[in-house]
Design a protein around this motif. Sequence first.
Motif, PDB file in Angstrom:
ATOM      1  N   ARG A  37       0.840  -1.215   0.000  1.00  0.00           N
ATOM      2  CA  ARG A  37       0.000   0.000   0.000  1.00  0.00           C
ATOM      3  C   ARG A  37       0.868   1.255   0.000  1.00  0.00           C
ATOM      4  NH1 ARG A  37      -5.411   0.355   1.150  1.00  0.00           N
ATOM      5  NH2 ARG A  37      -5.074   2.329   2.210  1.00  0.00           N
ATOM      6  N   GLU A  38       1.949   1.238   0.784  1.00  0.00           N
ATOM      7  CA  GLU A  38       2.843   2.397   0.830  1.00  0.00           C
ATOM      8  C   GLU A  38       3.513   2.626  -0.519  1.00  0.00           C
ATOM      9  OE1 GLU A  38       5.427   1.608   4.137  1.00  0.00           O
ATOM     10  OE2 GLU A  38       3.894   2.183   5.602  1.00  0.00           O
ATOM     11  N   GLN A  39       3.880   1.560  -1.204  1.00  0.00           N
ATOM     12  CA  GLN A  39       4.492   1.698  -2.532  1.00  0.00           C
ATOM     13  C   GLN A  39       3.502   2.300  -3.521  1.00  0.00           C
ATOM     14  OE1 GLN A  39       5.767  -2.328  -3.219  1.00  0.00           O
ATOM     15  NE2 GLN A  39       7.731  -2.020  -2.189  1.00  0.00           N
ATOM     16  N   ILE A  40       2.261   1.892  -3.451  1.00  0.00           N
ATOM     17  CA  ILE A  40       1.229   2.446  -4.319  1.00  0.00           C
ATOM     18  C   ILE A  40       0.985   3.911  -3.967  1.00  0.00           C
ATOM     19  CG2 ILE A  40      -1.215   2.284  -4.976  1.00  0.00           C
ATOM     20  CD1 ILE A  40      -0.844  -0.819  -4.349  1.00  0.00           C
ATOM     21  N   ALA A  41       0.967   4.215  -2.681  1.00  0.00           N
ATOM     22  CA  ALA A  41       0.789   5.611  -2.244  1.00  0.00           C
ATOM     23  C   ALA A  41       1.911   6.489  -2.786  1.00  0.00           C
ATOM     24  CB  ALA A  41       0.735   5.681  -0.719  1.00  0.00           C
ATOM     25  N   LEU A  42       3.126   5.977  -2.797  1.00  0.00           N
ATOM     26  CA  LEU A  42       4.252   6.739  -3.342  1.00  0.00           C
ATOM     27  C   LEU A  42       4.074   6.991  -4.837  1.00  0.00           C
ATOM     28  CD1 LEU A  42       7.253   5.159  -1.434  1.00  0.00           C
ATOM     29  CD2 LEU A  42       6.285   7.449  -1.129  1.00  0.00           C
ATOM     30  N   LYS A  43       3.539   6.010  -5.549  1.00  0.00           N
ATOM     31  CA  LYS A  43       3.258   6.201  -6.979  1.00  0.00           C
ATOM     32  C   LYS A  43       2.216   7.298  -7.165  1.00  0.00           C
ATOM     33  CE  LYS A  43       4.315   1.460  -8.314  1.00  0.00           C
ATOM     34  NZ  LYS A  43       3.779   0.180  -8.809  1.00  0.00           N
ATOM     35  N   ILE A  44       1.182   7.271  -6.333  1.00  0.00           N
ATOM     36  CA  ILE A  44       0.129   8.285  -6.418  1.00  0.00           C
ATOM     37  C   ILE A  44       0.696   9.669  -6.108  1.00  0.00           C
ATOM     38  CG2 ILE A  44      -2.015   9.097  -5.335  1.00  0.00           C
ATOM     39  CD1 ILE A  44      -2.780   6.097  -5.068  1.00  0.00           C
ATOM     40  N   LEU A  45       1.529   9.772  -5.107  1.00  0.00           N
ATOM     41  CA  LEU A  45       2.149  11.068  -4.779  1.00  0.00           C
ATOM     42  C   LEU A  45       3.047  11.549  -5.909  1.00  0.00           C
ATOM     43  CD1 LEU A  45       2.971  10.634  -0.995  1.00  0.00           C
ATOM     44  CD2 LEU A  45       1.222  12.097  -2.041  1.00  0.00           C
ATOM     45  N   SER A  46       3.729  10.639  -6.555  1.00  0.00           N
ATOM     46  CA  SER A  46       4.562  11.008  -7.690  1.00  0.00           C
ATOM     47  C   SER A  46       3.708  11.574  -8.825  1.00  0.00           C
ATOM     48  CB  SER A  46       5.354   9.787  -8.174  1.00  0.00           C
ATOM     49  OG  SER A  46       6.085  10.106  -9.327  1.00  0.00           O
ATOM     50  N   LEU A  47       2.579  10.947  -9.074  1.00  0.00           N
ATOM     51  CA  LEU A  47       1.659  11.452 -10.095  1.00  0.00           C
ATOM     52  C   LEU A  47       1.149  12.837  -9.711  1.00  0.00           C
ATOM     53  CD1 LEU A  47      -0.372   8.175 -10.749  1.00  0.00           C
ATOM     54  CD2 LEU A  47       1.374   9.201 -12.239  1.00  0.00           C
ATOM     55  N   PHE A  48       0.817  13.014  -8.448  1.00  0.00           N
ATOM     56  CA  PHE A  48       0.343  14.306  -7.956  1.00  0.00           C
ATOM     57  C   PHE A  48       1.410  15.388  -8.158  1.00  0.00           C
ATOM     58  CE2 PHE A  48       0.042  17.299  -4.325  1.00  0.00           C
ATOM     59  CZ  PHE A  48      -1.151  17.926  -4.669  1.00  0.00           C
ATOM     60  N   ARG A  49       2.653  15.056  -7.839  1.00  0.00           N
ATOM     61  CA  ARG A  49       3.747  16.025  -8.005  1.00  0.00           C
ATOM     62  C   ARG A  49       3.935  16.432  -9.458  1.00  0.00           C
ATOM     63  NH1 ARG A  49       7.236  12.482  -5.496  1.00  0.00           N
ATOM     64  NH2 ARG A  49       6.448  12.203  -3.419  1.00  0.00           N
ATOM     65  N   ARG A  50       3.523  15.553 -10.373  1.00  0.00           N
ATOM     66  CA  ARG A  50       3.614  15.880 -11.797  1.00  0.00           C
ATOM     67  C   ARG A  50       2.365  16.621 -12.280  1.00  0.00           C
ATOM     68  NH1 ARG A  50       5.508  10.355 -14.574  1.00  0.00           N
ATOM     69  NH2 ARG A  50       3.423   9.869 -13.858  1.00  0.00           N
ATOM     70  N   GLY A  51       1.467  16.931 -11.338  1.00  0.00           N
ATOM     71  CA  GLY A  51       0.293  17.721 -11.665  1.00  0.00           C
ATOM     72  C   GLY A  51      -0.975  16.938 -11.896  1.00  0.00           C
ATOM     73  N   MET A  52      -0.945  15.640 -11.666  1.00  0.00           N
ATOM     74  CA  MET A  52      -2.117  14.801 -11.905  1.00  0.00           C
ATOM     75  C   MET A  52      -2.971  14.735 -10.649  1.00  0.00           C
ATOM     76  SD  MET A  52      -2.172  10.965 -13.537  1.00  0.00           S
ATOM     77  CE  MET A  52      -1.018  11.463 -14.811  1.00  0.00           C
ATOM     78  N   ILE A  53      -4.228  15.173 -10.763  1.00  0.00           N
ATOM     79  CA  ILE A  53      -5.139  15.114  -9.629  1.00  0.00           C
ATOM     80  C   ILE A  53      -6.490  14.526 -10.024  1.00  0.00           C
ATOM     81  CG2 ILE A  53      -5.980  17.492  -9.891  1.00  0.00           C
ATOM     82  CD1 ILE A  53      -5.351  15.584  -6.569  1.00  0.00           C
ATOM     83  N   ASP A  54      -6.747  14.383 -11.313  1.00  0.00           N
ATOM     84  CA  ASP A  54      -8.003  13.815 -11.776  1.00  0.00           C
ATOM     85  C   ASP A  54      -8.061  12.329 -11.402  1.00  0.00           C
ATOM     86  OD1 ASP A  54     -10.463  13.957 -13.619  1.00  0.00           O
ATOM     87  OD2 ASP A  54      -9.312  12.249 -14.397  1.00  0.00           O
ATOM     88  N   PRO A  55      -9.114  11.907 -10.690  1.00  0.00           N
ATOM     89  CA  PRO A  55      -9.191  10.504 -10.251  1.00  0.00           C
ATOM     90  C   PRO A  55      -9.115   9.506 -11.404  1.00  0.00           C
ATOM     91  CG  PRO A  55     -10.861  11.814  -9.161  1.00  0.00           C
ATOM     92  CD  PRO A  55     -10.240  12.694 -10.202  1.00  0.00           C
ATOM     93  N   GLY A  56      -9.734   9.819 -12.510  1.00  0.00           N
ATOM     94  CA  GLY A  56      -9.696   8.924 -13.665  1.00  0.00           C
ATOM     95  C   GLY A  56      -8.303   8.780 -14.236  1.00  0.00           C
ATOM     96  N   GLN A  57      -7.593   9.895 -14.318  1.00  0.00           N
ATOM     97  CA  GLN A  57      -6.219   9.856 -14.825  1.00  0.00           C
ATOM     98  C   GLN A  57      -5.312   9.078 -13.888  1.00  0.00           C
ATOM     99  OE1 GLN A  57      -5.394  14.057 -15.236  1.00  0.00           O
ATOM    100  NE2 GLN A  57      -5.518  13.914 -17.463  1.00  0.00           N
ATOM    101  N   ILE A  58      -5.483   9.301 -12.593  1.00  0.00           N
ATOM    102  CA  ILE A  58      -4.666   8.586 -11.608  1.00  0.00           C
ATOM    103  C   ILE A  58      -4.911   7.084 -11.730  1.00  0.00           C
ATOM    104  CG2 ILE A  58      -4.312   8.162  -9.139  1.00  0.00           C
ATOM    105  CD1 ILE A  58      -4.881  11.173  -8.716  1.00  0.00           C
ATOM    106  N   SER A  59      -6.181   6.690 -11.808  1.00  0.00           N
ATOM    107  CA  SER A  59      -6.521   5.279 -11.923  1.00  0.00           C
ATOM    108  C   SER A  59      -5.928   4.669 -13.192  1.00  0.00           C
ATOM    109  CB  SER A  59      -8.042   5.122 -11.935  1.00  0.00           C
ATOM    110  OG  SER A  59      -8.402   3.781 -12.104  1.00  0.00           O
ATOM    111  N   THR A  60      -6.070   5.364 -14.305  1.00  0.00           N
ATOM    112  CA  THR A  60      -5.525   4.880 -15.581  1.00  0.00           C
ATOM    113  C   THR A  60      -4.019   4.716 -15.502  1.00  0.00           C
ATOM    114  OG1 THR A  60      -7.328   5.888 -16.828  1.00  0.00           O
ATOM    115  CG2 THR A  60      -5.296   5.418 -18.041  1.00  0.00           C
ATOM    116  N   GLU A  61      -3.357   5.680 -14.929  1.00  0.00           N
ATOM    117  CA  GLU A  61      -1.895   5.627 -14.837  1.00  0.00           C
ATOM    118  C   GLU A  61      -1.447   4.510 -13.889  1.00  0.00           C
ATOM    119  OE1 GLU A  61       1.923   6.773 -15.994  1.00  0.00           O
ATOM    120  OE2 GLU A  61      -0.029   7.182 -16.851  1.00  0.00           O
ATOM    121  N   LEU A  62      -2.153   4.316 -12.787  1.00  0.00           N
ATOM    122  CA  LEU A  62      -1.811   3.223 -11.876  1.00  0.00           C
ATOM    123  C   LEU A  62      -1.974   1.875 -12.567  1.00  0.00           C
ATOM    124  CD1 LEU A  62      -3.380   4.320  -8.472  1.00  0.00           C
ATOM    125  CD2 LEU A  62      -0.939   4.090  -9.011  1.00  0.00           C
TER     126      LEU A  62
END
Length: 66
Positions: A37-62
């Motif tokens: 879970r922590e590894q996935i959270a880090l991926k999500i934070l990395s996406l956020f730092r790149r400007g991604m906040i849309d839930p659909g985009q985050i899900s697609t990228e994950l």
Amino acid sequence: MLSMSTYGVADSAQLAILTKALNDYCATHHVVDTVEREQIALKILSLFRRGMIDPGQISTELERVG
């Protein structure tokens, strides 16, 4: 539209989106291990730092990066 602050700090609405993205992904993929879970959270934070906040985009990228 929600956007990342200048310093990359999530506000409460963004934090709720990021938390939901983590919980949804982990529920879908039956992730219960804390380390995973922590590894996935880090991926999500990395996406956020790149400007991604849309839930659909985050899900697609994950799904793309696993």
